[in-house]
Design an enzyme around this catalytic site. Structure first.
Site, PDB file in Angstrom:
ATOM      1  N   SER A  67       0.821  -1.212   0.000  1.00 12.86           N
ATOM      2  CA  SER A  67       0.000   0.000   0.000  1.00 12.86           C
ATOM      3  C   SER A  67       0.846   1.250   0.000  1.00 12.86           C
ATOM      4  O   SER A  67       0.383   2.321  -0.394  1.00 12.86           O
ATOM      5  CB  SER A  67      -0.849   0.065   1.278  1.00 12.86           C
ATOM      6  OG  SER A  67      -1.694  -1.013   1.362  1.00 12.86           O
ATOM      7  N   HIS A  93      -2.076  -3.336  -6.971  1.00 11.36           N
ATOM      8  CA  HIS A  93      -2.634  -2.897  -5.688  1.00 11.36           C
ATOM      9  C   HIS A  93      -4.165  -2.964  -5.695  1.00 11.36           C
ATOM     10  O   HIS A  93      -4.822  -2.249  -6.439  1.00 11.36           O
ATOM     11  CB  HIS A  93      -2.151  -1.474  -5.374  1.00 11.36           C
ATOM     12  CG  HIS A  93      -2.551  -1.021  -4.017  1.00 11.36           C
ATOM     13  ND1 HIS A  93      -3.041   0.227  -3.754  1.00 11.36           N
ATOM     14  CD2 HIS A  93      -2.578  -1.684  -2.825  1.00 11.36           C
ATOM     15  CE1 HIS A  93      -3.329   0.324  -2.466  1.00 11.36           C
ATOM     16  NE2 HIS A  93      -3.061  -0.824  -1.889  1.00 11.36           N
ATOM     17  N   GLU A 119      -4.746  -0.853  -9.160  1.00  9.10           N
ATOM     18  CA  GLU A 119      -3.656   0.042  -9.563  1.00  9.10           C
ATOM     19  C   GLU A 119      -2.501  -0.821 -10.073  1.00  9.10           C
ATOM     20  O   GLU A 119      -2.051  -1.731  -9.365  1.00  9.10           O
ATOM     21  CB  GLU A 119      -3.194   0.894  -8.374  1.00  9.10           C
ATOM     22  CG  GLU A 119      -4.223   1.941  -7.951  1.00  9.10           C
ATOM     23  CD  GLU A 119      -3.795   2.749  -6.720  1.00  9.10           C
ATOM     24  OE1 GLU A 119      -4.165   3.920  -6.640  1.00  9.10           O
ATOM     25  OE2 GLU A 119      -3.104   2.201  -5.833  1.00  9.10           O
ATOM     26  N   ASN A 132      -4.122   5.777  -2.128  1.00 15.81           N
ATOM     27  CA  ASN A 132      -3.654   6.014  -0.755  1.00 15.81           C
ATOM     28  C   ASN A 132      -2.943   7.350  -0.586  1.00 15.81           C
ATOM     29  O   ASN A 132      -2.950   7.920   0.504  1.00 15.81           O
ATOM     30  CB  ASN A 132      -2.757   4.867  -0.290  1.00 15.81           C
ATOM     31  CG  ASN A 132      -3.581   3.674   0.158  1.00 15.81           C
ATOM     32  OD1 ASN A 132      -4.760   3.828   0.461  1.00 15.81           O
ATOM     33  ND2 ASN A 132      -2.978   2.508   0.190  1.00 15.81           N
TER      34      ASN A 132
HETATM   35  N1  CAA Z   1     -17.401 -10.321   0.020  1.00 11.62           N
HETATM   36  C1  CAA Z   1     -18.413 -10.495  -0.861  1.00 11.62           C
HETATM   37  N2  CAA Z   1     -19.390  -9.609  -1.052  1.00 11.62           N
HETATM   38  C2  CAA Z   1     -19.352  -8.483  -0.323  1.00 11.62           C
HETATM   39  C3  CAA Z   1     -18.351  -8.222   0.617  1.00 11.62           C
HETATM   40  C4  CAA Z   1     -17.329  -9.194   0.778  1.00 11.62           C
HETATM   41  N3  CAA Z   1     -16.317  -9.032   1.630  1.00 11.62           N
HETATM   42  N4  CAA Z   1     -18.598  -7.028   1.185  1.00 11.62           N
HETATM   43  C5  CAA Z   1     -19.702  -6.562   0.629  1.00 11.62           C
HETATM   44  N5  CAA Z   1     -20.168  -7.437  -0.296  1.00 11.62           N
HETATM   45  C6  CAA Z   1     -21.315  -7.287  -1.191  1.00 11.62           C
HETATM   46  C7  CAA Z   1     -22.415  -8.184  -0.825  1.00 11.62           C
HETATM   47  O1  CAA Z   1     -22.993  -8.675  -2.013  1.00 11.62           O
HETATM   48  C8  CAA Z   1     -23.360  -7.274  -0.089  1.00 11.62           C
HETATM   49  O2  CAA Z   1     -24.643  -7.781  -0.160  1.00 11.62           O
HETATM   50  P1  CAA Z   1     -25.151  -8.758   1.057  1.00 11.62           P
HETATM   51  O3  CAA Z   1     -25.009  -7.966   2.334  1.00 11.62           O
HETATM   52  O4  CAA Z   1     -26.545  -9.006   0.628  1.00 11.62           O
HETATM   53  O5  CAA Z   1     -24.323  -9.974   1.066  1.00 11.62           O
HETATM   54  C9  CAA Z   1     -23.166  -5.975  -0.865  1.00 11.62           C
HETATM   55  O6  CAA Z   1     -21.780  -5.954  -1.146  1.00 11.62           O
HETATM   56  C10 CAA Z   1     -23.510  -4.735  -0.118  1.00 11.62           C
HETATM   57  O7  CAA Z   1     -22.785  -4.729   1.063  1.00 11.62           O
HETATM   58  P2  CAA Z   1     -23.338  -4.073   2.372  1.00 11.62           P
HETATM   59  O8  CAA Z   1     -24.848  -4.057   2.330  1.00 11.62           O
HETATM   60  O9  CAA Z   1     -22.652  -4.730   3.512  1.00 11.62           O
HETATM   61  O10 CAA Z   1     -22.857  -2.552   2.389  1.00 11.62           O
HETATM   62  P3  CAA Z   1     -22.610  -1.463   1.267  1.00 11.62           P
HETATM   63  O11 CAA Z   1     -23.625  -1.466   0.198  1.00 11.62           O
HETATM   64  O12 CAA Z   1     -22.390  -0.218   2.053  1.00 11.62           O
HETATM   65  O13 CAA Z   1     -21.233  -1.856   0.599  1.00 11.62           O
HETATM   66  C11 CAA Z   1     -18.881  -1.483   0.770  1.00 11.62           C
HETATM   67  C12 CAA Z   1     -20.124  -2.123   1.381  1.00 11.62           C
HETATM   68  C13 CAA Z   1     -18.643  -2.087  -0.638  1.00 11.62           C
HETATM   69  C14 CAA Z   1     -17.722  -1.852   1.695  1.00 11.62           C
HETATM   70  C15 CAA Z   1     -19.082   0.073   0.641  1.00 11.62           C
HETATM   71  O14 CAA Z   1     -19.436   0.593   1.884  1.00 11.62           O
HETATM   72  C16 CAA Z   1     -17.836   0.786   0.144  1.00 11.62           C
HETATM   73  O15 CAA Z   1     -17.583   0.855  -1.044  1.00 11.62           O
HETATM   74  N6  CAA Z   1     -17.038   1.347   1.086  1.00 11.62           N
HETATM   75  C17 CAA Z   1     -15.779   2.057   0.773  1.00 11.62           C
HETATM   76  C18 CAA Z   1     -14.672   1.056   0.748  1.00 11.62           C
HETATM   77  C19 CAA Z   1     -13.357   1.692   0.395  1.00 11.62           C
HETATM   78  O16 CAA Z   1     -13.203   2.909   0.308  1.00 11.62           O
HETATM   79  N7  CAA Z   1     -12.343   0.848   0.194  1.00 11.62           N
HETATM   80  C20 CAA Z   1     -10.998   1.280  -0.043  1.00 11.62           C
HETATM   81  C21 CAA Z   1     -10.232   1.151   1.216  1.00 11.62           C
HETATM   82  S1  CAA Z   1      -8.562   1.646   0.990  1.00 11.62           S
HETATM   83  C22 CAA Z   1      -7.765   0.242   0.567  1.00 11.62           C
HETATM   84  O17 CAA Z   1      -8.268  -0.835   0.530  1.00 11.62           O
HETATM   85  C23 CAA Z   1      -6.349   0.435   0.184  1.00 11.62           C
HETATM   86  C24 CAA Z   1      -5.337   0.035   1.162  1.00 11.62           C
HETATM   87  O18 CAA Z   1      -4.210  -0.124   0.722  1.00 11.62           O
HETATM   88  C25 CAA Z   1      -5.572  -0.070   2.624  1.00 11.62           C
END
Ligand code: CAA
Length: 288
Positions: free
Chosen positions: A123, A144, A156, A194
């Protein structure tokens, strides 16, 4: 261009799921402990179950077939050198420690066939620095991913000056083949996401620290005012406060004149208290 469709290896991917093998890829998952591998298998199963339920709402048999097919394409091992023996592509996602990454890549470089491409899912560290211990700089790049990997569309793809066109094109094509939208960035701290996200979250914590607004109001503001799916503090709880602290510390050491990378006292304090993230029950918020 190389066809990376046959065999690839993912080395240690805590908390990230393996939806990618639902694109017909053979995956070997490598970790240091068989307990962690068992836990990973069960996480993959749960996550796939959610996907299958959604895709095949009215046909549980088709959902089960999807889960079984994907699971049958994943192998597990605690021996990295064995895991890479037939790999077309290795994606490393171990701890963000340059010495440990060097040790691993040195041994993989000796064990993997000449054709094998290497990538790091780091990251915040430099891809060139990680790659420097191998003799295959032309076959090295950054791949990434973002949490949660099955849902987040972005990949990425980072090339270092030595990355060959063939390697870069293969990595881009592979990313597309697993359903990701690929963007390219130079080997700079944090790449695109990031580099913007880490200072943004740090600024949100500073705002909370000053008492300008509550955690909930900061998050609500960014969700409803800027259209983000999660607010910055919720997101920090999701990705881990320790990850944020670690990244900032590393960048602050390397670029002490950049005020955006200054450490944030409140974040450091919560990490010291073990309030690391949602999964341990507390971060900026309490989870029951
Ligand atoms: N596996 C499979 N399916 C998943 C899942 C997982 N881990 N997480 C979510 N889903 C799917 C499911 O199909 C879920 O439906 P069900 O609950 O019926 O199973 C659907 O997504 C919707 O999920 P939620 O209802 O729980 O919630 P949501 O609609 O708010 O979506 C989220 C969740 C996709 C996490 C959304 O909140 C989001 O996009 N959040 C931002 C995440 C983000 O910014 N990520 C980047 C982080 S930085 C990084 O990763 C870089 C690093 O280097 C640290």
């Amino acid at each position: 261009m190389k066809n990376l469709k046959r065999q690839w290896v993912f080395i240690n991917i805590p908390g990230i799921n393996f939806g990618r093998s639902s694109y017909g890829q053979n995956v070997t998952l490598v970790d240091v402990s068989s307990d962690v591998l068992k836990k990973s298998e069960s996480n993959i199963q749960n996550s796939l179950g959610r996907v299958a339920k959604k895709l095949h709402k009215d046909d549980p048999a088709a959902g089960k077939k999807l889960v079984d097919d994907v699971l049958s394409r994943i192998q597990y091992t605690t021996e990295p050198q064995k895991g890479v023996q037939n790999a077309d592509l290795v994606v490393e996602a171990i701890i963000e420690n340059i010495d440990i990454k060097h040790k691993l890549f040195k041994s993989l470089d000796e064990a993997a066939p000449e054709k094998t491409l290497f990538a790091s899912n780091t990251s915040s560290l430099s891809i060139a620095e990680i790659a420097s211990v191998t003799k295959r700089l032309d076959k090295f790049g950054g791949l990434h991913f973002f949490n949660p990997v099955p849902m987040m569309k972005l990949l990425e793809v980072i090339r270092i000056p030595e990355t060959s066109d063939e390697t870069y094109n293969s990595m881009m094509a592979w990313g597309k083949s697993i359903g990701k939208v690929c963007i390219t960035c130079k080997d700079t701290p944090g790449f695109v996401v990031n580099r913007l996200l880490v200072p943004y979250i740090a600024e949100a914590v500073r705002m909370l620290e000053r008492g300008d607004a509550s955690a909930q109001d900061i998050d609500t503001a960014m969700k409803l005012g800027a259209g983000y799916p999660m607010g910055p503090l919720e997101l920090a709880d999701y990705t881990g406060l320790d990850t944020g602290v670690f990244i900032l510390e590393g960048w602050h050491k390397k670029f002490p004149d950049n005020a955006l990378f200054n450490p944030v006292e409140l974040q450091n304090k919560l990490v010291k208290e073990g309030k690391l993230e949602e999964r341990v029950g507390e971060g900026f918020y309490k989870y029951t």
